[in-house]
Design an enzyme around this catalytic site. Structure first.
Site, PDB file in Angstrom:
ATOM      1  N   ARG A   1      51.146 106.440  22.259  1.00 35.32           N
ATOM      2  CA  ARG A   1      51.423 107.847  21.983  1.00 35.32           C
ATOM      3  C   ARG A   1      50.315 108.660  22.806  1.00 35.32           C
ATOM      4  NH1 ARG A   1      52.364 111.020  16.559  1.00 35.32           N
ATOM      5  NH2 ARG A   1      54.513 110.428  17.084  1.00 35.32           N
TER       6      ARG A   1
ATOM      7  N   HIS B   1      60.397 111.974  22.840  1.00 29.05           N
ATOM      8  CA  HIS B   1      59.852 111.344  21.782  1.00 29.05           C
ATOM      9  C   HIS B   1      61.079 110.481  21.473  1.00 29.05           C
ATOM     10  CE1 HIS B   1      58.223 109.990  18.272  1.00 29.05           C
ATOM     11  NE2 HIS B   1      57.994 110.981  17.493  1.00 29.05           N
TER      12      HIS B   1
ATOM     13  N   GLN C   1      61.977 108.548  17.996  1.00 29.91           N
ATOM     14  CA  GLN C   1      62.212 109.497  16.970  1.00 29.91           C
ATOM     15  C   GLN C   1      64.032 109.799  17.145  1.00 29.91           C
ATOM     16  OE1 GLN C   1      60.776 111.122  14.238  1.00 29.91           O
ATOM     17  NE2 GLN C   1      62.732 111.474  13.699  1.00 29.91           N
TER      18      GLN C   1
ATOM     19  N   ASP D   1      62.117 121.777  14.772  1.00 29.77           N
ATOM     20  CA  ASP D   1      60.663 120.887  14.752  1.00 29.77           C
ATOM     21  C   ASP D   1      59.595 122.107  14.624  1.00 29.77           C
ATOM     22  OD1 ASP D   1      58.803 119.048  15.116  1.00 29.77           O
ATOM     23  OD2 ASP D   1      59.122 118.845  17.336  1.00 29.77           O
TER      24      ASP D   1
ATOM     25  N   CYS E   1      62.232 115.851  12.623  1.00 32.73           N
ATOM     26  CA  CYS E   1      61.326 114.823  12.773  1.00 32.73           C
ATOM     27  C   CYS E   1      59.905 114.729  11.688  1.00 32.73           C
ATOM     28  CB  CYS E   1      60.926 114.630  14.084  1.00 32.73           C
ATOM     29  SG  CYS E   1      59.885 115.963  14.752  1.00 32.73           S
TER      30      CYS E   1
ATOM     31  N   ARG F   1      62.895 105.410  11.292  1.00 32.37           N
ATOM     32  CA  ARG F   1      62.079 105.271  12.364  1.00 32.37           C
ATOM     33  C   ARG F   1      61.818 103.642  12.168  1.00 32.37           C
ATOM     34  NH1 ARG F   1      58.720 108.901  14.388  1.00 32.37           N
ATOM     35  NH2 ARG F   1      58.009 107.396  15.786  1.00 32.37           N
TER      36      ARG F   1
HETATM   37  N1   CP Z   1      57.728 112.087  13.752  1.00 34.39           N
HETATM   38  C1   CP Z   1      56.877 111.470  14.175  1.00 34.39           C
HETATM   39  O1   CP Z   1      56.763 111.002  15.101  1.00 34.39           O
HETATM   40  O2   CP Z   1      55.711 111.666  13.063  1.00 34.39           O
HETATM   41  P1   CP Z   1      54.251 111.203  13.162  1.00 34.39           P
HETATM   42  O3   CP Z   1      53.730 112.252  14.188  1.00 34.39           O
HETATM   43  O4   CP Z   1      53.551 111.435  12.043  1.00 34.39           O
HETATM   44  O5   CP Z   1      54.086 109.727  13.786  1.00 34.39           O
HETATM   45  N1  NVA Z   2      56.828 118.303  18.723  1.00 32.19           N
HETATM   46  C1  NVA Z   2      55.911 117.692  17.814  1.00 32.19           C
HETATM   47  C2  NVA Z   2      56.379 116.138  17.454  1.00 32.19           C
HETATM   48  C3  NVA Z   2      55.476 115.336  16.289  1.00 32.19           C
HETATM   49  C4  NVA Z   2      56.136 114.382  15.754  1.00 32.19           C
HETATM   50  C5  NVA Z   2      54.537 117.410  18.561  1.00 32.19           C
HETATM   51  O1  NVA Z   2      54.767 116.853  19.638  1.00 32.19           O
HETATM   52  O2  NVA Z   2      53.661 117.601  17.842  1.00 32.19           O
END
Ligand code: CP
Ligand code: NVA
Length: 308
Positions: free
Chosen positions: A107, A134, A137, A225, A266, A294
């Site tokens: 990530r 993502h 997700q 989101d 998400c 997930r």
């Molecule tokens: N939806 C998601 O990726 O959550 P986290 O940021 O908690 O991993």
């Molecule tokens: N759009 C959000 C998703 C988190 C899972 C971010 O990137 O922070």
């Protein structure tokens, strides 16, 4: 090397196989304690590195648990604690990690970092979120939709709010799984133009509709989101909130969707901002199923990457 970097760059037949495999694996462990091993242990002897340059709850816990259920082991690493965060190149980090582990989940911020990791690793790399997408997700979201409503093909999905990384992966999935997408948000937060084009080139209806009620009309699935993502500067907070307030998903907005429309997010959610608690906790919400899925979707992705 079988990397899972994005939905639009993965073969659609493979994506379908992963969703179906995830559903099979989920039903095979119905009612088992979370820590119990799967009957099959395809990751026995495998070590997986989970690297986080941004915070995470779901991605961290679901990958860690999924690997363990399948008999593997994990190392959860924070980018800032690694030499990666102190000047070592991504390429060198990829080469070193490839000598220790069998798969890397990353990530990060800039998607170029993910690609450099994948280009230099000699083990599979999975995208655990970048500023631009993502995919894990949305694999879970496709699985969740189909669990509740059957095939997602030709469904109408409406996204309200910021045209962010999660929405980009919805555009990729629209092209690969064959559903239509409407975006509703302010012009300044429009989605990635390249990915809008991608969806259209794949023959899907991809619309921008500034009026949220019109956008949601006839939707099978309404999604939102956070208004401010992890890569966004907090300095624009007030301006963004003002711009995005009309796109809040609330009970009144949901009334314009089909009566059996689902609601997805998400997570993490900011209750009272992009979505009200009434919708989050309402009968149409499947947000916690998404979170659970997930786990199952990523187990299928891990197996696909490793060919096991
Ligand atoms: N939806 C998601 O990726 O959550 P986290 O940021 O908690 O991993
Ligand atoms: N759009 C959000 C998703 C988190 C899972 C971010 O990137 O922070």
């Amino acid at each position: 090397m079988t990397h899972f970097l994005d939905i639009h760059t993965t073969d659609p037949a493979d994506l379908r196989q992963m969703i179906d495999h995830a559903a099979t694996m989920k039903s095979a462990r119905q009612d088992r304690p979370k820590g119990a091993a799967d009957d099959e242990q395809p990751l026995a002897g495998r070590m997986v590195a989970l690297i986080f340059e941004k915070p995470s709850t779901r991605t961290r816990v679901s990958f860690d648990l999924g690997v363990r259920q399948m008999g593997g082991e994990t190392m959860v690493l924070s980018g800032s604690d690694m030499q990666l965060g102190h000047g070592e190149t991504i390429g060198d980090t990829a080469r070193v990690l490839s000598r220790y582990v069998d798969l890397i989940m990353l990530r990060t911020f800039d998607e170029a970092v993910l690609h450099e990791m994948a280009d230099n690793a000699t083990v599979p790399v999975i995208n655990g979120l970048t500023d631009r997408s993502h995919p894990c997700q949305i694999m879970a979201d496709v699985m969740t939709y189909e669990e509740h409503r059957g095939p997602i093909a030709d469904a109408q999905v409406t996204w309200c709010g910021d045209g962010n990384n999660v929405f980009s992966s919805f555009l990729h999935a629209a092209g690969q799984f064959g559903f239509d997408v409407t975006f509703s948000g302010p012009q300044t937060l429009d989605p990635d133009a390249e990915y809008l084009r991608y969806g259209r080139e794949k023959g899907r209806k991809v619309r921008i509709e500034r009026d949220p009620a019109a956008a949601v009309t006839g939707a099978d699935l309404v999604v939102t989101d956070t208004w401010i993502s992890m890569h966004d500067s907090q300095s624009a907070r007030e301006r963004r909130h003002n711009q995005l307030r009309p796109y809040q998903v609330n009970a009144e907005l949901m009334r314009h969707a089909k009566p059996d429309a689902l609601f997805m997010h998400c997570l993490p959610a900011h209750r009272g901002e992009e979505v009200t608690s009434e919708v989050m906790d309402g009968r149409q919400s499947v947000v916690f199923d998404e979170a659970e899925n997930r786990l199952h979707a990523q187990k299928a992705i891990l197996r696909w990457c490793l060919g096991v």
